[in-house]
Design a protein around this motif. Structure first.
Motif, PDB file in Angstrom:
ATOM      1  N   THR A   1       0.624  -0.995  -0.210  1.00 36.28           N
ATOM      2  CA  THR A   1       0.138  -0.273   0.337  1.00 36.28           C
ATOM      3  C   THR A   1       1.193   0.986  -0.041  1.00 36.28           C
ATOM      4  O   THR A   1       1.796   1.144   0.427  1.00 36.28           O
ATOM      5  N   TRP A   2       0.744   2.227  -0.927  1.00 35.48           N
ATOM      6  CA  TRP A   2       1.139   3.661  -0.594  1.00 35.48           C
ATOM      7  C   TRP A   2      -0.065   4.458  -0.211  1.00 35.48           C
ATOM      8  O   TRP A   2      -1.133   4.820  -0.886  1.00 35.48           O
ATOM      9  N   THR A   3       0.465   4.936   0.907  1.00 38.02           N
ATOM     10  CA  THR A   3      -0.186   5.812   2.166  1.00 38.02           C
ATOM     11  C   THR A   3       0.056   7.175   1.775  1.00 38.02           C
ATOM     12  O   THR A   3       1.337   7.366   1.798  1.00 38.02           O
ATOM     13  N   TYR A   4      -1.008   8.504   1.085  1.00 37.16           N
ATOM     14  CA  TYR A   4      -0.214   9.367   0.562  1.00 37.16           C
ATOM     15  C   TYR A   4      -0.494  10.508   2.119  1.00 37.16           C
ATOM     16  O   TYR A   4      -1.171  11.041   2.373  1.00 37.16           O
ATOM     17  N   GLY A   5       0.475  10.939   2.135  1.00 39.46           N
ATOM     18  CA  GLY A   5       0.941  12.543   3.022  1.00 39.46           C
ATOM     19  C   GLY A   5       1.161  13.835   1.856  1.00 39.46           C
ATOM     20  O   GLY A   5      -0.313  14.389   1.968  1.00 39.46           O
ATOM     21  N   VAL A   6       1.758  14.097   1.273  1.00 36.44           N
ATOM     22  CA  VAL A   6       1.792  15.331   0.319  1.00 36.44           C
ATOM     23  C   VAL A   6       1.793  14.875  -1.018  1.00 36.44           C
ATOM     24  O   VAL A   6       2.316  13.879  -1.460  1.00 36.44           O
ATOM     25  N   VAL A   7       0.493  15.451  -1.365  1.00 37.15           N
ATOM     26  CA  VAL A   7       0.037  15.177  -3.412  1.00 37.15           C
ATOM     27  C   VAL A   7       0.179  16.483  -4.057  1.00 37.15           C
ATOM     28  O   VAL A   7      -0.758  17.741  -3.711  1.00 37.15           O
ATOM     29  N   GLU A   8       1.743  17.468  -5.126  1.00 41.12           N
ATOM     30  CA  GLU A   8       1.817  18.262  -5.148  1.00 41.12           C
ATOM     31  C   GLU A   8       1.609  17.995  -6.771  1.00 41.12           C
ATOM     32  O   GLU A   8       3.003  17.894  -7.581  1.00 41.12           O
ATOM     33  N   ARG A   9       0.535  17.865  -7.011  1.00 36.10           N
ATOM     34  CA  ARG A   9       0.879  17.455  -9.098  1.00 36.10           C
ATOM     35  C   ARG A   9       0.884  18.811  -9.815  1.00 36.10           C
ATOM     36  O   ARG A   9       0.564  19.748  -9.394  1.00 36.10           O
ATOM     37  N   PRO A  10       2.814  18.954 -10.462  1.00 38.14           N
ATOM     38  CA  PRO A  10       3.113  17.520 -10.729  1.00 38.14           C
ATOM     39  C   PRO A  10       4.562  17.483 -10.123  1.00 38.14           C
ATOM     40  O   PRO A  10       5.619  17.137 -11.094  1.00 38.14           O
TER      41      PRO A  10
ATOM     42  N   ASP B   1      -1.182  -8.069   2.767  1.00 40.57           N
ATOM     43  CA  ASP B   1      -1.549  -8.941   1.901  1.00 40.57           C
ATOM     44  C   ASP B   1      -2.440  -7.981   0.320  1.00 40.57           C
ATOM     45  O   ASP B   1      -2.776  -7.025   0.172  1.00 40.57           O
ATOM     46  N   ALA B   2      -3.566  -9.259   0.232  1.00 39.30           N
ATOM     47  CA  ALA B   2      -3.836  -8.825  -0.956  1.00 39.30           C
ATOM     48  C   ALA B   2      -5.331  -7.465  -0.925  1.00 39.30           C
ATOM     49  O   ALA B   2      -5.838  -7.208  -2.126  1.00 39.30           O
ATOM     50  N   SER B   3      -5.510  -7.762   0.109  1.00 40.24           N
ATOM     51  CA  SER B   3      -6.450  -6.999   0.324  1.00 40.24           C
ATOM     52  C   SER B   3      -6.932  -5.505   1.436  1.00 40.24           C
ATOM     53  O   SER B   3      -7.044  -4.513   1.697  1.00 40.24           O
ATOM     54  N   GLY B   4      -4.669  -5.433   1.524  1.00 37.77           N
ATOM     55  CA  GLY B   4      -4.828  -4.468   1.728  1.00 37.77           C
ATOM     56  C   GLY B   4      -4.155  -4.281   3.112  1.00 37.77           C
ATOM     57  O   GLY B   4      -3.288  -3.073   3.821  1.00 37.77           O
ATOM     58  N   ARG B   5      -4.145  -5.048   4.366  1.00 37.13           N
ATOM     59  CA  ARG B   5      -3.617  -5.204   5.177  1.00 37.13           C
ATOM     60  C   ARG B   5      -2.240  -5.369   5.366  1.00 37.13           C
ATOM     61  O   ARG B   5      -1.998  -6.843   4.488  1.00 37.13           O
ATOM     62  N   PRO B   6      -1.815  -4.459   6.079  1.00 40.69           N
ATOM     63  CA  PRO B   6      -0.409  -4.300   6.351  1.00 40.69           C
ATOM     64  C   PRO B   6       0.171  -6.220   7.213  1.00 40.69           C
ATOM     65  O   PRO B   6      -0.295  -6.603   7.914  1.00 40.69           O
ATOM     66  N   VAL B   7       0.851  -6.171   6.470  1.00 46.47           N
ATOM     67  CA  VAL B   7       1.746  -7.484   7.010  1.00 46.47           C
ATOM     68  C   VAL B   7       3.354  -7.390   7.731  1.00 46.47           C
ATOM     69  O   VAL B   7       3.976  -6.379   6.374  1.00 46.47           O
ATOM     70  N   PRO B   8       3.941  -8.403   7.875  1.00 44.42           N
ATOM     71  CA  PRO B   8       5.354  -7.384   8.511  1.00 44.42           C
ATOM     72  C   PRO B   8       6.448  -8.043   6.967  1.00 44.42           C
ATOM     73  O   PRO B   8       6.080  -9.073   6.573  1.00 44.42           O
ATOM     74  N   PRO B   9       7.250  -7.549   6.680  1.00 43.14           N
ATOM     75  CA  PRO B   9       7.991  -8.194   5.372  1.00 43.14           C
ATOM     76  C   PRO B   9       8.747  -8.933   5.240  1.00 43.14           C
ATOM     77  O   PRO B   9       8.307  -9.904   4.432  1.00 43.14           O
ATOM     78  N   SER B  10       9.248  -9.706   6.559  1.00 38.59           N
ATOM     79  CA  SER B  10       9.663 -10.716   7.043  1.00 38.59           C
ATOM     80  C   SER B  10       9.131 -11.732   6.881  1.00 38.59           C
ATOM     81  O   SER B  10       9.274 -13.012   6.541  1.00 38.59           O
ATOM     82  N   SER B  11       7.952 -11.455   7.117  1.00 36.59           N
ATOM     83  CA  SER B  11       6.672 -12.983   6.837  1.00 36.59           C
ATOM     84  C   SER B  11       6.450 -13.328   5.409  1.00 36.59           C
ATOM     85  O   SER B  11       5.707 -13.657   5.095  1.00 36.59           O
TER      86      SER B  11
ATOM     87  N   PRO C   1      11.803  -1.377   7.639  1.00 33.86           N
ATOM     88  CA  PRO C   1      11.092  -0.724   8.331  1.00 33.86           C
ATOM     89  C   PRO C   1       9.556  -1.482   8.547  1.00 33.86           C
ATOM     90  O   PRO C   1       8.810  -1.693   7.438  1.00 33.86           O
ATOM     91  N   GLU C   2       9.045  -2.848   9.663  1.00 34.49           N
ATOM     92  CA  GLU C   2       7.147  -2.828   9.046  1.00 34.49           C
ATOM     93  C   GLU C   2       6.374  -1.600   9.154  1.00 34.49           C
ATOM     94  O   GLU C   2       5.768  -1.843   8.845  1.00 34.49           O
ATOM     95  N   ALA C   3       6.527  -0.858  10.054  1.00 31.61           N
ATOM     96  CA  ALA C   3       6.032   0.706   9.837  1.00 31.61           C
ATOM     97  C   ALA C   3       5.996   1.513   9.061  1.00 31.61           C
ATOM     98  O   ALA C   3       5.174   1.728   8.083  1.00 31.61           O
ATOM     99  N   GLY C   4       6.933   0.996   7.281  1.00 28.73           N
ATOM    100  CA  GLY C   4       6.815   1.030   6.170  1.00 28.73           C
ATOM    101  C   GLY C   4       8.018   2.156   5.466  1.00 28.73           C
ATOM    102  O   GLY C   4       8.617   2.530   6.559  1.00 28.73           O
TER     103      GLY C   4
END
Length: 154
Positions: free
Chosen positions: A66-75, A86-96, A104-107
């Motif tokens: 997932t990519w969660t946006y903070g700043v979007v200043e087009r273009p 996972d395929a539904s967008g629920r976070p999973v630890p990279p190690s899994s 970083p597990e937090a992203g």
């Protein structure tokens, strides 16, 4: 913590590069390193929006982020946090997912800037927060290959 920065120049105006970074049909054409495809790109590019993007390895393994946006200043500027999911967008630890320690597990915060350069666009991508040099080297290789695929789309 270690950061990674890669800069690449494209023979396309910033608006065109922006479209390739944010429009689902275009993202599916270039996302992922050599040999990977991108079967999913559900883009919600706005502050607070969350995109779901998948890449499929040559062996058929799918990795979702997932990519969660903070700043979007087009273009000119995008800032988002990439998290493995996972395929539904629920976070999973990279190690899994069999990924190396040091992600970083937090992203992974990403900053993308687009600047006009000699009639084209200079794209700079910075990824932040890696825990070791091996992970940075692996991410650099994947990012450079991915940005080369973006050039072919442009």
């Amino acid at each position: 913590m270690m950061d990674l920065t890669v800069t690449r120049r494209y023979d396309a105006p910033p608006a065109r590069v922006w479209a390739a970074l944010t429009e689902p049909d275009l993202v599916r054409r270039w996302w992922g390193p050599d040999g990977f495809t991108a079967p999913v790109a559900r883009m919600d590019v706005r502050p607070g929006g969350v995109s779901l993007v998948a890449m499929r390895s040559p062996g058929g393994v799918e990795l979702y982020t997932t990519w969660t946006y903070g700043v979007v200043e087009r273009p000119h500027r995008l800032e988002y946090v990439l998290r493995f999911s996972d395929a539904s967008g629920r976070p999973v630890p990279p190690s899994s997912l069999g990924l190396p320690d040091g992600i970083p597990e937090a992203g992974v915060p990403h900053e993308l800037t687009l600047e006009t350069s000699d009639g084209g666009t200079e794209l700079t991508v910075t990824e932040r927060g890696y825990a070791d040099a091996g992970v940075v080297a692996g991410s650099r290789l994947g990012l450079e290959q991915t940005l080369a695929k973006l050039a072919a789309v442009l």
